[in-house]
Motif scaffolding. Structure first.
Motif, mmCIF file in Angstrom:
data_model
loop_
_atom_site.group_PDB
_atom_site.id
_atom_site.type_symbol
_atom_site.label_atom_id
_atom_site.label_comp_id
_atom_site.label_asym_id
_atom_site.label_seq_id
_atom_site.Cartn_x
_atom_site.Cartn_y
_atom_site.Cartn_z
ATOM 1 N N GLN A 151 0.693 -7.130 1.671
ATOM 2 C CA GLN A 151 1.360 -5.925 2.156
ATOM 3 C C GLN A 151 0.648 -5.386 3.399
ATOM 4 O O GLN A 151 -0.574 -5.432 3.487
ATOM 5 N N PRO A 152 1.406 -4.839 4.370
ATOM 6 C CA PRO A 152 0.791 -4.376 5.623
ATOM 7 C C PRO A 152 0.113 -3.016 5.462
ATOM 8 O O PRO A 152 0.742 -2.044 5.025
ATOM 9 N N PHE A 153 -1.153 -2.947 5.812
ATOM 10 C CA PHE A 153 -1.916 -1.705 5.824
ATOM 11 C C PHE A 153 -2.389 -1.428 7.250
ATOM 12 O O PHE A 153 -2.784 -2.351 7.975
ATOM 13 N N THR A 154 -2.342 -0.174 7.645
ATOM 14 C CA THR A 154 -2.926 0.233 8.922
ATOM 15 C C THR A 154 -4.429 0.425 8.732
ATOM 16 O O THR A 154 -4.858 1.126 7.801
ATOM 17 N N HIS A 155 -5.217 -0.220 9.586
ATOM 18 C CA HIS A 155 -6.678 -0.181 9.466
ATOM 19 C C HIS A 155 -7.284 0.507 10.675
ATOM 20 O O HIS A 155 -6.873 0.267 11.813
ATOM 21 N N HIS A 174 -1.369 2.877 3.668
ATOM 22 C CA HIS A 174 -0.081 2.232 3.408
ATOM 23 C C HIS A 174 0.843 3.235 2.721
ATOM 24 O O HIS A 174 0.401 4.000 1.855
ATOM 25 N N VAL A 175 2.099 3.261 3.129
ATOM 26 C CA VAL A 175 3.092 4.120 2.483
ATOM 27 C C VAL A 175 3.967 3.238 1.601
ATOM 28 O O VAL A 175 4.543 2.247 2.067
ATOM 29 N N ARG A 176 4.059 3.606 0.311
ATOM 30 C CA ARG A 176 4.803 2.795 -0.651
ATOM 31 C C ARG A 176 5.321 3.704 -1.755
ATOM 32 O O ARG A 176 4.589 4.547 -2.268
ATOM 33 N N VAL A 219 -7.939 -6.125 -4.670
ATOM 34 C CA VAL A 219 -6.824 -5.171 -4.734
ATOM 35 C C VAL A 219 -5.520 -5.933 -4.929
ATOM 36 O O VAL A 219 -5.238 -6.904 -4.218
ATOM 37 N N ARG A 220 -4.703 -5.476 -5.867
ATOM 38 C CA ARG A 220 -3.392 -6.065 -6.121
ATOM 39 C C ARG A 220 -2.320 -4.976 -6.032
ATOM 40 O O ARG A 220 -2.489 -3.876 -6.558
ATOM 41 N N ILE A 221 -1.240 -5.303 -5.348
ATOM 42 C CA ILE A 221 -0.063 -4.430 -5.284
ATOM 43 C C ILE A 221 0.912 -4.956 -6.325
ATOM 44 O O ILE A 221 1.442 -6.073 -6.189
ATOM 45 N N THR A 222 1.198 -4.167 -7.354
ATOM 46 C CA THR A 222 1.957 -4.677 -8.492
ATOM 47 C C THR A 222 3.407 -4.194 -8.534
ATOM 48 O O THR A 222 4.181 -4.662 -9.371
ATOM 49 N N ARG A 223 3.785 -3.255 -7.661
ATOM 50 C CA ARG A 223 5.204 -2.853 -7.618
ATOM 51 C C ARG A 223 5.556 -2.263 -6.263
ATOM 52 O O ARG A 223 4.689 -1.897 -5.494
#
Length: 223
Positions: A151-155, A174-176, A219-223
């Motif tokens: 997923q794209p994150f601004t760093h 990140h906005v989600r 880190v895991r994005i799960t939804r």
């Protein structure tokens, strides 16, 4: 380990049919034999990766999880006596509401040098709108995009120093699902030379940053 012997389906069916002397085969016997043959021929794959219950932290509502990470200790708060106040993200505005979630603290962290991966979120409307904006004090380098679990994150990198204290942060935003997700890789402490005799830090800044980058991979994005 003993080799798996693959038994032909017709042999298993035949055994079921002729078992019990002259008794006619029941339908459930045939179905059971068929299932056994299928399992022998095509055993279920082992549970691995995201399917395995291996997360040391998971929040289904927010959609975040952390895989086990060697050399780090999980904390359910962002408040440590050697770091700044436990806001949901570093340099958060005082009137911006948010929720501190979890931290991975690098083993050995102390008041001389400490390193943490911190995660917090906010559904505050202003926080969501400004989620990807660097705070004042960010470096002159332009923010870039980094993929975390695809997923794209601004760093961007921010820092602060006062007297003998300092902190350096690699921030990921990140906005989600209508919320701001803030991940901060924070290195902070006190200059060792101010102590008499000079203190020995548990690790240097470069090592701390490298270990925090390793932890970011958990880190895991799960939804």
């Amino acid at each position: 380990m003993k080799p798996i012997v693959r038994i032909p389906l017709f042999a298993i069916l035949a055994a079921a049919l002729f078992a019990g002397c002259e008794r006619a085969p029941e339908q459930e016997d045939v179905e059971a034999a068929t299932r056994n043959a299928a399992e022998i021929a095509d055993p279920a794959p082992p549970v691995t990766g995201r399917e395995a219950p291996q997360f040391q932290f998971s929040d289904d509502e927010i959609g975040l999880a952390l895989a086990p990470t060697a050399g780090f200790t999980l904390k359910r708060d962002l408040t440590r006596d050697y770091l700044s106040a436990g806001a949901w993200k570093t340099f958060a505005e005082p009137d911006m509401r948010g929720e501190p979630l979890v931290a991975l603290v690098l083993d050995g962290s102390d008041k001389i040098t400490a390193a943490e991966l911190r995660i917090g979120t906010s559904t505050d409307s202003h926080a969501v709108v400004t989620c990807l904006d660097p705070p004042e004090g960010a470096t002159t380098e332009a923010p870039d995009e980094v993929r975390i679990d695809g997923q794209p994150f601004t760093h961007f990198r921010v820092g602060d120093a006062a007297m003998s204290h300092y902190q350096s942060v690699d921030a990921y935003r990140h906005v989600r699902n209508e919320r701001c997700i803030a991940i901060d890789l924070l290195v902070a402490g006190t200059r060792p030379e101010v102590y008499d005799p000079p203190a020995t830090p548990p690790f240097d800044e470069a090592t701390a940053r490298a270990r925090l980058q390793e932890a970011l991979g958990a880190v895991r994005i799960t939804r």
